[in-house]
Design a protein around this motif. Structure first.
Motif, PDB file in Angstrom:
ATOM      1  N   ASP A  17       0.798  -1.259   0.022  1.00 39.68           N
ATOM      2  CA  ASP A  17       0.043  -0.075   0.099  1.00 39.68           C
ATOM      3  C   ASP A  17       0.682   1.409   0.115  1.00 39.68           C
ATOM      4  O   ASP A  17       0.320   2.291   0.151  1.00 39.68           O
ATOM      5  N   THR A  18       2.099   1.001  -0.332  1.00 40.87           N
ATOM      6  CA  THR A  18       2.826   2.415  -0.394  1.00 40.87           C
ATOM      7  C   THR A  18       2.453   3.012  -1.609  1.00 40.87           C
ATOM      8  O   THR A  18       2.496   2.666  -2.810  1.00 40.87           O
ATOM      9  N   GLY A  19       2.403   4.269  -1.356  1.00 40.77           N
ATOM     10  CA  GLY A  19       1.981   5.335  -2.575  1.00 40.77           C
ATOM     11  C   GLY A  19       3.113   5.640  -3.357  1.00 40.77           C
ATOM     12  O   GLY A  19       4.323   5.978  -2.726  1.00 40.77           O
ATOM     13  N   VAL A  20       3.039   5.323  -4.842  1.00 39.52           N
ATOM     14  CA  VAL A  20       4.442   5.485  -5.805  1.00 39.52           C
ATOM     15  C   VAL A  20       3.719   6.857  -6.095  1.00 39.52           C
ATOM     16  O   VAL A  20       3.134   7.295  -7.083  1.00 39.52           O
ATOM     17  N   LEU A  21       4.873   8.011  -5.906  1.00 34.30           N
ATOM     18  CA  LEU A  21       4.611   9.432  -6.424  1.00 34.30           C
ATOM     19  C   LEU A  21       5.677   9.737  -7.271  1.00 34.30           C
ATOM     20  O   LEU A  21       6.867  10.042  -7.049  1.00 34.30           O
ATOM     21  N   PRO A  22       5.340   9.470  -8.652  1.00 27.37           N
ATOM     22  CA  PRO A  22       6.215   9.232  -9.713  1.00 27.37           C
ATOM     23  C   PRO A  22       6.651  10.572 -10.386  1.00 27.37           C
ATOM     24  O   PRO A  22       6.092  11.678 -10.251  1.00 27.37           O
ATOM     25  N   GLY A  23       7.894  10.454 -11.133  1.00 32.44           N
ATOM     26  CA  GLY A  23       8.433  11.716 -11.788  1.00 32.44           C
ATOM     27  C   GLY A  23       7.556  11.891 -13.077  1.00 32.44           C
ATOM     28  O   GLY A  23       7.539  13.220 -13.646  1.00 32.44           O
ATOM     29  N   HIS A  24       6.610  11.043 -13.496  1.00 27.36           N
ATOM     30  CA  HIS A  24       5.689  11.410 -14.946  1.00 27.36           C
ATOM     31  C   HIS A  24       4.571  10.572 -14.530  1.00 27.36           C
ATOM     32  O   HIS A  24       4.515   9.597 -13.849  1.00 27.36           O
ATOM     33  N   MET A  25       3.448  11.128 -15.121  1.00 29.41           N
ATOM     34  CA  MET A  25       2.111  10.572 -15.024  1.00 29.41           C
ATOM     35  C   MET A  25       1.450  10.728 -13.585  1.00 29.41           C
ATOM     36  O   MET A  25       2.220  11.328 -12.894  1.00 29.41           O
ATOM     37  N   GLY A  26       0.351   9.727 -13.132  1.00 29.80           N
ATOM     38  CA  GLY A  26       0.066  10.261 -11.964  1.00 29.80           C
ATOM     39  C   GLY A  26       0.320   9.002 -10.904  1.00 29.80           C
ATOM     40  O   GLY A  26       1.076   8.022 -11.126  1.00 29.80           O
ATOM     41  N   PRO A  27       0.062   9.158  -9.615  1.00 28.31           N
ATOM     42  CA  PRO A  27       0.304   8.420  -8.407  1.00 28.31           C
ATOM     43  C   PRO A  27      -0.624   7.001  -8.655  1.00 28.31           C
ATOM     44  O   PRO A  27      -1.421   6.783  -9.478  1.00 28.31           O
ATOM     45  N   THR A  28       0.521   6.038  -7.982  1.00 28.61           N
ATOM     46  CA  THR A  28      -0.141   4.697  -8.261  1.00 28.61           C
ATOM     47  C   THR A  28       0.210   3.909  -6.640  1.00 28.61           C
ATOM     48  O   THR A  28       0.727   4.613  -5.810  1.00 28.61           O
ATOM     49  N   THR A  29       0.316   2.798  -6.652  1.00 24.39           N
ATOM     50  CA  THR A  29       0.837   1.895  -5.428  1.00 24.39           C
ATOM     51  C   THR A  29       1.655   0.756  -5.743  1.00 24.39           C
ATOM     52  O   THR A  29       1.657   0.301  -6.816  1.00 24.39           O
ATOM     53  N   LEU A  30       2.466   0.375  -4.815  1.00 21.18           N
ATOM     54  CA  LEU A  30       3.399  -1.015  -5.188  1.00 21.18           C
ATOM     55  C   LEU A  30       2.440  -2.032  -5.555  1.00 21.18           C
ATOM     56  O   LEU A  30       2.735  -2.775  -6.509  1.00 21.18           O
ATOM     57  N   GLY A  31       1.530  -2.254  -4.732  1.00 20.38           N
ATOM     58  CA  GLY A  31       0.833  -3.516  -4.873  1.00 20.38           C
ATOM     59  C   GLY A  31      -0.009  -3.346  -6.343  1.00 20.38           C
ATOM     60  O   GLY A  31      -0.240  -4.422  -6.977  1.00 20.38           O
TER      61      GLY A  31
END
Length: 213
Positions: free
Chosen positions: A184-198
């Motif tokens: 459930d770690t939020g992935v706050l990336p350098g391009h496009m929108g956020p997602t999660t590791l799961g």
């Protein structure tokens, strides 16, 4: 945590502003372009930048570093293996038509295993090379969030056709994130929108060979 992203520049890079809810001090991650846009956002939030964090030194992530360091007075934290790029950014430009950009000598360097205390956050620096030679990810365990730069995106991964990049190294870096951080770690990336590791573990087509980790 309050995390706001601003998509800036010709290749649509995400610059992040993060702070504890209601706090004045913030961190600024990967200021890639449009310093006026970033400054306006900081002013609107009433946020004071305590540190500028860089995940890697490709031009779209560091194009506004020098100007934002000047405007905020905040120290810049750069992956130690990519300082030479930031200090001579135009010599490492591989794409015509972009720049020129202003080089910068960072006040601080970071490496895998470092722990930072900034703006009230406890931040783990995780070495995640592959997209670039010394890319790092900034994980904030208490907030179940990480600023992943160009390692992992929604249904995609960072490109590996650039100098210092390697596909298997990138997959190994992503595997390390999957092995050590909760789904459930939020992935706050350098391009496009956020997602999660799961979500990426379950559906990202580039991670099929890692699916059973």
């Amino acid at each position: 945590m309050e995390a706001r992203w601003l998509t800036v520049g010709p290749v649509q890079e995400n610059t992040w502003i993060a702070r504890l809810e209601g706090a004045e001090k913030a961190i600024l991650i990967d200021p890639g372009d449009e310093p006026d846009t970033l400054t306006t956002a900081l002013d609107d939030l009433g946020a004071t930048v305590e540190a500028i964090l860089i995940t890697h030194c490709h031009f779209d992530h560091v194009g506004a570093v020098a100007e934002m360091a000047r405007r905020t007075g905040a120290p810049v934290y750069c992956p130690e293996g990519e300082v030479f790029i930031l200090e001579d950014i135009n010599a490492h430009m591989r794409f015509p038509g972009f720049g020129p950009f202003e080089s910068y000598s960072p006040e601080k360097t970071v490496k895998d295993g470092d722990k930072l205390q900034l703006a009230g956050f406890e931040i783990d620096v995780i070495g995640t090379p592959g997209h670039s030679r010394d890319h790092v990810t900034y994980s904030i365990p208490a907030e179940k969030a990480m600023f992943s730069g160009d390692v992992l995106f929604e249904n995609s991964i960072g490109r590996t056709d650039l100098p210092g990049a390697d596909h298997q190294t990138l997959l190994d870096s992503i595997a390390k994130l999957l092995d050590t951080l909760p789904d459930d770690t939020g992935v706050l990336p350098g391009h496009m929108g956020p997602t999660t590791l799961g979500a990426e573990r379950a559906s990202n087509p580039f991670l099929r060979e890692l699916a059973h980790r």
